[in-house]
Design an enzyme around this catalytic site. Sequence first.
Site, PDB file in Angstrom:
ATOM      1  N   ASN A   9       0.864  -1.187   0.000  1.00 18.10           N
ATOM      2  CA  ASN A   9       0.000   0.000   0.000  1.00 18.10           C
ATOM      3  C   ASN A   9       0.901   1.238   0.000  1.00 18.10           C
ATOM      4  O   ASN A   9       1.439   1.615   1.028  1.00 18.10           O
ATOM      5  CB  ASN A   9      -0.895  -0.024   1.253  1.00 18.10           C
ATOM      6  N   TRP A  10       1.036   1.840  -1.184  1.00 17.64           N
ATOM      7  CA  TRP A  10       1.959   2.983  -1.299  1.00 17.64           C
ATOM      8  C   TRP A  10       1.407   4.254  -0.668  1.00 17.64           C
ATOM      9  O   TRP A  10       2.130   5.237  -0.525  1.00 17.64           O
ATOM     10  CB  TRP A  10       2.253   3.255  -2.775  1.00 17.64           C
ATOM     11  N   LYS A  11       0.108   4.261  -0.369  1.00 20.40           N
ATOM     12  CA  LYS A  11      -0.535   5.484   0.152  1.00 20.40           C
ATOM     13  C   LYS A  11      -0.282   6.648  -0.813  1.00 20.40           C
ATOM     14  O   LYS A  11      -0.330   6.436  -2.021  1.00 20.40           O
ATOM     15  CB  LYS A  11      -0.063   5.772   1.576  1.00 20.40           C
ATOM     16  N   HIS A  92      -9.581   1.226   4.820  1.00 27.15           N
ATOM     17  CA  HIS A  92      -8.315   1.470   5.516  1.00 27.15           C
ATOM     18  C   HIS A  92      -8.549   2.495   6.632  1.00 27.15           C
ATOM     19  O   HIS A  92      -9.325   3.438   6.456  1.00 27.15           O
ATOM     20  CB  HIS A  92      -7.265   1.977   4.525  1.00 27.15           C
ATOM     21  N   GLY A 220       2.919  -0.866   4.486  1.00 29.77           N
ATOM     22  CA  GLY A 220       2.848   0.546   4.135  1.00 29.77           C
ATOM     23  C   GLY A 220       4.272   1.016   3.853  1.00 29.77           C
ATOM     24  O   GLY A 220       4.813   0.796   2.760  1.00 29.77           O
ATOM     25  N   GLY A 221       4.889   1.618   4.866  1.00 28.79           N
ATOM     26  CA  GLY A 221       6.239   2.170   4.716  1.00 28.79           C
ATOM     27  C   GLY A 221       7.238   1.204   4.075  1.00 28.79           C
ATOM     28  O   GLY A 221       8.002   1.596   3.176  1.00 28.79           O
TER      29      GLY A 221
HETATM   30  P1  PGA Z   1       2.758   0.808   7.830  1.00 34.18           P
HETATM   31  O1  PGA Z   1       1.319   0.954   7.160  1.00 34.18           O
HETATM   32  O2  PGA Z   1       3.321  -0.496   7.365  1.00 34.18           O
HETATM   33  O3  PGA Z   1       3.528   1.991   7.324  1.00 34.18           O
HETATM   34  O4  PGA Z   1       2.560   0.825   9.301  1.00 34.18           O
HETATM   35  C1  PGA Z   1       0.457  -0.124   7.173  1.00 34.18           C
HETATM   36  C2  PGA Z   1      -0.835   0.193   6.513  1.00 34.18           C
HETATM   37  O5  PGA Z   1      -0.975   0.947   5.588  1.00 34.18           O
HETATM   38  O6  PGA Z   1      -1.824  -0.326   6.897  1.00 34.18           O
END
Ligand code: PGA
Length: 238
Positions: A9-11, A92, A220-221
């Site tokens: 999930n690149w956000k 999300h 995410g990250g």
């Molecule tokens: P993260 O994000 O790995 O940066 O904590 C997780 C997510 O998007 O749910």
Amino acid sequence: MQKTIIVANWKMNPQTLEEAKDLFDFAEKEAQKNKDFEIIVCPPFPYISALKSSDAKMGAQDVFYEEKGAYTGEVSISMLRDVNCRYVIVGHSERRKHFGEIDETINRKIKVVIGAGLKTILCIGETQTERGENKINEVLKKQLENDLKDISDNSELIIAYEPIWAIGTGVACSIPEAKEAYLFIRTMIKSAPILYGGSVNSKNAAGYAKESGFQGLLLGGASLDKKELLNIIENIKQ
Ligand code: PGA
């Protein structure tokens, strides 16, 4: 055999198409090399049609539940299907928190995703306060019941357990705590894959994927860092 699912999930990242192409090529190569893994990349909308997916699968980070019309800023499921998206993240916690997403709209979104023949990645999880009040199971139960209301076919569904306090904080959920949540969700969701998400990195990934029972991870990250992504896959394989 069920493949280990990795959702990237690149956000709202990266900041340029060039970087997005580079990152996506890397995920493609990893997907080609690792046939036991299902790698799903969820880029921001503008990049989706510019990225050619074959081994890695394309996903979206959200969708709107109406098919067309005067809904400024929104994207429909047929638009996503038309640019080869096969998966959609729904619910999300960042959408619930920043964009007023509620269980009722999440439920409508899941119905259109299923109706279009795409797969839903439904995110659920508790806040720190709810955890402190011992309400984890209660919260997960309510989210699952409301988000999946009147949906009987779970064959195209993936659940991501994401404790909200662990997302983007670097404070990951312990393996036994994650396992407890996994086992609870499994009492309600009989066959769909269940993923863990929230501060996953190359050091803790194998614990969730192997010891806690999850069928994969939502990153995410770590999904924006090629070395981390590579190490996460390698560590799960060992
Ligand atoms: P993260 O994000 O790995 O940066 O904590 C997780 C997510 O998007 O749910």
